[in-house]
Enzyme design. Sequence first.
Site, PDB file in Angstrom:
ATOM      1  N   GLU A 295       0.869  -1.325   0.366  1.00 31.61           N
ATOM      2  CA  GLU A 295       0.136  -0.286   0.248  1.00 31.61           C
ATOM      3  C   GLU A 295       0.831   1.210  -0.057  1.00 31.61           C
ATOM      4  O   GLU A 295       1.099   0.780   0.245  1.00 31.61           O
ATOM      5  CB  GLU A 295      -1.145  -0.092   0.988  1.00 31.61           C
ATOM      6  CG  GLU A 295      -2.089  -0.846   1.348  1.00 31.61           C
ATOM      7  CD  GLU A 295      -3.049  -0.827   2.486  1.00 31.61           C
ATOM      8  OE1 GLU A 295      -2.788   0.342   3.605  1.00 31.61           O
ATOM      9  OE2 GLU A 295      -4.052  -1.780   2.768  1.00 31.61           O
ATOM     10  N   GLU A 349     -13.640   5.322   0.143  1.00 34.86           N
ATOM     11  CA  GLU A 349     -14.526   4.729   0.960  1.00 34.86           C
ATOM     12  C   GLU A 349     -15.428   5.569   2.206  1.00 34.86           C
ATOM     13  O   GLU A 349     -14.546   5.458   2.661  1.00 34.86           O
ATOM     14  CB  GLU A 349     -13.246   3.656   1.193  1.00 34.86           C
ATOM     15  CG  GLU A 349     -13.061   2.143  -0.529  1.00 34.86           C
ATOM     16  CD  GLU A 349     -11.825   1.713   0.400  1.00 34.86           C
ATOM     17  OE1 GLU A 349     -12.784   0.026   0.884  1.00 34.86           O
ATOM     18  OE2 GLU A 349     -10.782   1.438   0.541  1.00 34.86           O
ATOM     19  N   LYS A 352     -15.263   4.100   6.347  1.00 30.91           N
ATOM     20  CA  LYS A 352     -14.525   3.912   6.709  1.00 30.91           C
ATOM     21  C   LYS A 352     -14.600   4.689   8.074  1.00 30.91           C
ATOM     22  O   LYS A 352     -14.623   5.692   7.860  1.00 30.91           O
ATOM     23  CB  LYS A 352     -13.006   3.630   5.399  1.00 30.91           C
ATOM     24  CG  LYS A 352     -12.279   2.524   4.803  1.00 30.91           C
ATOM     25  CD  LYS A 352     -11.357   2.729   4.362  1.00 30.91           C
ATOM     26  CE  LYS A 352     -10.155   2.289   5.110  1.00 30.91           C
ATOM     27  NZ  LYS A 352      -8.866   2.068   4.841  1.00 30.91           N
ATOM     28  N   GLU A 358      -9.409   8.564   5.832  1.00 32.69           N
ATOM     29  CA  GLU A 358      -9.709   7.858   6.171  1.00 32.69           C
ATOM     30  C   GLU A 358     -10.684   7.365   4.588  1.00 32.69           C
ATOM     31  O   GLU A 358     -10.419   6.489   3.654  1.00 32.69           O
ATOM     32  CB  GLU A 358      -9.651   7.255   7.194  1.00 32.69           C
ATOM     33  CG  GLU A 358      -9.069   6.657   8.209  1.00 32.69           C
ATOM     34  CD  GLU A 358      -7.927   5.759   7.301  1.00 32.69           C
ATOM     35  OE1 GLU A 358      -7.920   4.915   7.711  1.00 32.69           O
ATOM     36  OE2 GLU A 358      -6.606   6.146   7.891  1.00 32.69           O
TER      37      GLU A 358
END
Length: 492
Positions: A295, A349, A352, A358
């Site tokens: 990542e 997203e 999250k 985030e």
Amino acid sequence: MAATTTAPSPSHHAAAVILLLAAAALACHFNVAAAVDPKCHCPGGRCRGLGVNYGTVADDLPTAARSVQLLRAAGAGAVKIYDANPSILRALAGTGIPVAVMVPNEAIPSLASSGAAAERWVATNLAPHIPATRVMYLLVGNEVLSNRAISGSTWRAVVPAMSNLHRALRRGRGGILRKVKLGTALAMDALSASYPPSAGAFRGDVADDVIRPLLQFLNATRSYYFVDAYPYFAWAGNRGSISLDYALFQGGASSHYVDPGTGLTYTNLLDQMLDAVVAAMGKLGYGSVRLAVSETGWPNGGDSGEAGANVRNAATYNRNLAARMSRNPGTPARPGAKMPVFLFSLYNEDQKPGPGTERHWGLYFPNQTRVYDVDLTGRRPSRSYPPLPPADDTDSSPAWCVLAGGGKAANETAVQAALDYACQQGSGTCVAIQPGGACYEPDTLDAHASYAFNSYWQKFRNAGGTCFFNGLAETTTKDPSHGSCKFESSMD
């Protein structure tokens, strides 16, 4: 979304062919479409770009089949998923895209204790999809060493689980699964030191019992040490000593760093972080284990007070990373060494937990539109991209944390529990809303919750505290102070 460039119909006239080829070349060179055709920069479509992490912690996401189309449009060279989602694996069948599948953390103890459990997991989750889907990596757990709550149950179970899965893969389907490489994704906090890179060392609580057996396994199986490496967090926590340009792969010679231990010159922050891992592995006697980046990326948005989280910086980081890896893979300690690199993430997203960053790492919004243009093959000329928006730094004004939904509690039970949690953390978090305190009036759940949420966030955010409270809180740039009740701000 704009349509991708399509190939012209064949022509029997040579002049027409030449004109069409010229037009196609120009379309590739100046392509500003939302979906970039990788064949523009890769003759025959043979070259591959950075991998992408495909998370699903969001609502209203496109189907798996459409998501695979978006991956290919961006030039993604691989994809990593956080489980063995059968819908996603089926959608990837026949594409030839290399896939990294992850074993959930909670499954690790049982897989470590039972070879039969490992065989069942492989037979159920992988075997039905291979070889149609090109599974290349099986990652056993996600950042397990970052979670001390599972230290007793899981940390030392990682390598035994990998060993059992390795045997299961070699036996399954007549050995057709034996080429799948095993690893585990670890965050940079597995290191106790990372600066300068030559001083890199693993934490004392995991070096001998967890990391050394892991490196031994990876070395024996010719696999990779997978690391989650985010220059954004290193820069955001050290802005006084690290320049933004250095973190974004565009620092000038004046910002380059020379490691006093090795004499190696570093031109960007990611290389520093990766070579710290290389040095740490070397100190345990496994300096030749290959490295992969499971990542990395840069947030395209965040809460007020989260510096540098914007579209301009995210696009700059990912475009420069793709170009750098296509031209010059490896690091100063390992020049030219090829390594898998996966960007985080495919989508923003929205479900999250945690701070705003985030929920803002995606290349796409869930409605399938691009957050910004990027060619993950790194072959697209930088001048062909459309202009980026201004940086719009979220750290330029004070911010507060308050009850979401306009300050009205939709679920009073949940808000009361969140308020109690904030007040139980100590450090005088809720003194002002006790009877007689400066913020006791108005004596309502809504008002007290906003004060408690803000007080908690301001006192603990530098230690990881967030303005979230399971979605009950949000940041604001409007000062909620009233009368003699003063709300501390992020600038205080």
